[in-house]
Design a protein around this motif. Structure first.
Motif, PDB file in Angstrom:
ATOM      1  N   ASP A  65       0.828  -1.201   0.000  1.00  0.00           N
ATOM      2  CA  ASP A  65       0.000   0.000   0.000  1.00  0.00           C
ATOM      3  C   ASP A  65       0.869   1.261   0.000  1.00  0.00           C
ATOM      4  O   ASP A  65       1.701   1.432   0.902  1.00  0.00           O
ATOM      5  N   PRO A  66       0.693   2.148  -0.980  1.00  0.00           N
ATOM      6  CA  PRO A  66       1.517   3.364  -1.018  1.00  0.00           C
ATOM      7  C   PRO A  66       1.391   4.220   0.232  1.00  0.00           C
ATOM      8  O   PRO A  66       2.376   4.821   0.689  1.00  0.00           O
TER       9      PRO A  66
ATOM     10  N   LYS B  30      12.083  -5.232  -2.816  1.00  0.00           N
ATOM     11  CA  LYS B  30      11.696  -5.334  -4.222  1.00  0.00           C
ATOM     12  C   LYS B  30      10.194  -5.419  -4.435  1.00  0.00           C
ATOM     13  O   LYS B  30       9.670  -4.908  -5.416  1.00  0.00           O
ATOM     14  N   ALA B  31       9.472  -6.099  -3.554  1.00  0.00           N
ATOM     15  CA  ALA B  31       8.041  -6.307  -3.769  1.00  0.00           C
ATOM     16  C   ALA B  31       7.177  -5.224  -3.129  1.00  0.00           C
ATOM     17  O   ALA B  31       5.961  -5.365  -3.072  1.00  0.00           O
ATOM     18  N   SER B  32       7.777  -4.154  -2.668  1.00  0.00           N
ATOM     19  CA  SER B  32       7.020  -3.074  -2.036  1.00  0.00           C
ATOM     20  C   SER B  32       6.517  -2.088  -3.089  1.00  0.00           C
ATOM     21  O   SER B  32       6.870  -2.158  -4.257  1.00  0.00           O
ATOM     22  N   ALA B  33       5.670  -1.155  -2.638  1.00  0.00           N
ATOM     23  CA  ALA B  33       5.166  -0.097  -3.519  1.00  0.00           C
ATOM     24  C   ALA B  33       6.335   0.738  -4.047  1.00  0.00           C
ATOM     25  O   ALA B  33       7.434   0.733  -3.482  1.00  0.00           O
ATOM     26  N   GLU B  34       6.075   1.456  -5.135  1.00  0.00           N
ATOM     27  CA  GLU B  34       7.111   2.265  -5.784  1.00  0.00           C
ATOM     28  C   GLU B  34       7.526   3.416  -4.864  1.00  0.00           C
ATOM     29  O   GLU B  34       6.701   4.233  -4.456  1.00  0.00           O
ATOM     30  N   LEU B  35       8.805   3.485  -4.579  1.00  0.00           N
ATOM     31  CA  LEU B  35       9.331   4.447  -3.607  1.00  0.00           C
ATOM     32  C   LEU B  35       8.963   5.884  -3.939  1.00  0.00           C
ATOM     33  O   LEU B  35       8.584   6.658  -3.052  1.00  0.00           O
TER      34      LEU B  35
ATOM     35  N   ARG C 162       3.266  11.750  -1.276  1.00  0.00           N
ATOM     36  CA  ARG C 162       2.270  12.568  -0.578  1.00  0.00           C
ATOM     37  C   ARG C 162       2.081  12.085   0.859  1.00  0.00           C
ATOM     38  O   ARG C 162       1.982  12.880   1.790  1.00  0.00           O
ATOM     39  N   SER C 163       2.059  10.771   1.056  1.00  0.00           N
ATOM     40  CA  SER C 163       1.889  10.225   2.398  1.00  0.00           C
ATOM     41  C   SER C 163       3.099  10.497   3.284  1.00  0.00           C
ATOM     42  O   SER C 163       2.965  10.709   4.491  1.00  0.00           O
ATOM     43  N   ALA C 164       4.286  10.514   2.691  1.00  0.00           N
ATOM     44  CA  ALA C 164       5.504  10.774   3.466  1.00  0.00           C
ATOM     45  C   ALA C 164       5.663  12.242   3.823  1.00  0.00           C
ATOM     46  O   ALA C 164       6.451  12.590   4.712  1.00  0.00           O
ATOM     47  N   ALA C 165       4.940  13.136   3.149  1.00  0.00           N
ATOM     48  CA  ALA C 165       4.882  14.564   3.491  1.00  0.00           C
ATOM     49  C   ALA C 165       6.249  15.232   3.561  1.00  0.00           C
ATOM     50  O   ALA C 165       6.514  16.051   4.434  1.00  0.00           O
TER      51      ALA C 165
ATOM     52  N   SER D 146       2.771   0.386   9.786  1.00  0.00           N
ATOM     53  CA  SER D 146       3.450   1.652  10.075  1.00  0.00           C
ATOM     54  C   SER D 146       3.524   1.896  11.579  1.00  0.00           C
ATOM     55  O   SER D 146       4.492   2.492  12.072  1.00  0.00           O
ATOM     56  N   MET D 147       2.529   1.415  12.328  1.00  0.00           N
ATOM     57  CA  MET D 147       2.591   1.529  13.781  1.00  0.00           C
ATOM     58  C   MET D 147       3.657   0.604  14.355  1.00  0.00           C
ATOM     59  O   MET D 147       4.380   0.979  15.296  1.00  0.00           O
TER      60      MET D 147
END
Length: 278
Positions: free
Chosen positions: A125-126, A148-153, A160-163, A265-266
């Protein structure tokens, strides 16, 4: 304050709009940074990446500091009508930047110098990935390594989520987990996984680290005072079905209430902060 302004052509806006698609980002080596907070951090910390800034008149008035940073950096600024901005991005609050996709830093140098690294495994999930980057930044992590299998950095949704935290903490993508673990251990880092179950419980490790600091006693398991790389797993499956060679310890985060699990994330926040404080 004098902005370096130029009217955006229709073809230029269309090229920027196409950067919402992954193949276009890959083809052009560019991506979008959306929202005043993320763009503010871009202009403050990495203005050289900025190719164009798109902003509405209302956003110039509301976010004068963004306009001042753009002016100081001398970036080309295109003032858009509200409808053109909505066509470019519905979620940007009137502020969008087109940037050159950052080149990844040297991983081995990061591993040699880092005290705390957060690594992801299969974070799909991005929004989760962006929050992990933001959380790692807040906890003082030295780097984030995206599997490798994670969302696109550098997708717009992740950014936007990383702000803006992409521009504070070094980020590396595309590393296979067992290779990362081996290289981390070679650099002197202990490699830990944050899981629902494991050989060690995180509260025990926190207590033993405190006792070691105060009393000089040796911890019976992983020492949270040591340099560490933490893996966090997939949102739904955790580490199920994935074997990572070279892990020093699997660490459980206990669930004291009735919740089925923690959001990933928690889990990142809990492990990163407790390690930083130990």
């Amino acid at each position: 304050m004098k902005l370096r302004t130029k009217e955006a052509s229709r073809s230029q806006l269309q090229r920027a709009q196409r950067l919402h698609r992954r193949e276009q980002r890959s083809r052009h080596g560019q991506t979008l940074v959306e929202g005043p907070q993320a763009v503010r951090e871009l202009l403050a910390c990495a203005p050289r990446l900025t190719r164009d800034l798109y902003i509405t008149d209302e956003a110039v008035e509301r976010h004068g500091d963004v306009a001042e940073l753009a002016s100081a950096a001398g970036v080309w600024t295109h003032v858009l009508a509200a409808q053109d901005m909505r066509d470019l991005s519905a979620d940007a609050q009137g502020v969008v930047a087109v940037i050159s996709t950052p080149e990844g830093p040297d991983l081995d140098s990061l591993l040699r110098e880092a005290s705390l690294i957060v690594a992801t495994l299969d974070i799909a999930d991005p929004g989760n990935l962006g929050t992990i980057i933001r959380t790692a930044d807040a906890a003082g992590a030295d780097a984030v390594v995206v599997g490798k299998a994670s969302a696109e950095l550098y997708s717009p949704k992740v950014m936007r989520s990383a702000a803006g935290s992409h521009f504070h903490v070094p980020c590396v993508a595309g590393i296979e987990a067992s290779e990362l673990a081996a290289r981390a251990r070679e650099a002197g880092l202990q490699v830990l996984t944050a899981e629902g179950t494991g050989e060690w419980e995180l509260p025990v490790l926190v207590r033993e680290a405190a006792e070691a600091k105060i009393l000089g006693s040796a911890p019976s398991g992983p020492d949270l005072r040591r340099r560490a790389l933490w893996f966090v797993g997939n949102e739904a499956r955790g580490f199920a079905g994935r074997r990572i060679e070279g892990i020093d310890a699997r660490v459980a985060i206990p669930i004291y209430g009735r919740a089925e699990s923690l959001n990933v994330s928690m889990a990142c926040a809990v492990t990163a902060y407790l390690t930083a404080l130990s």
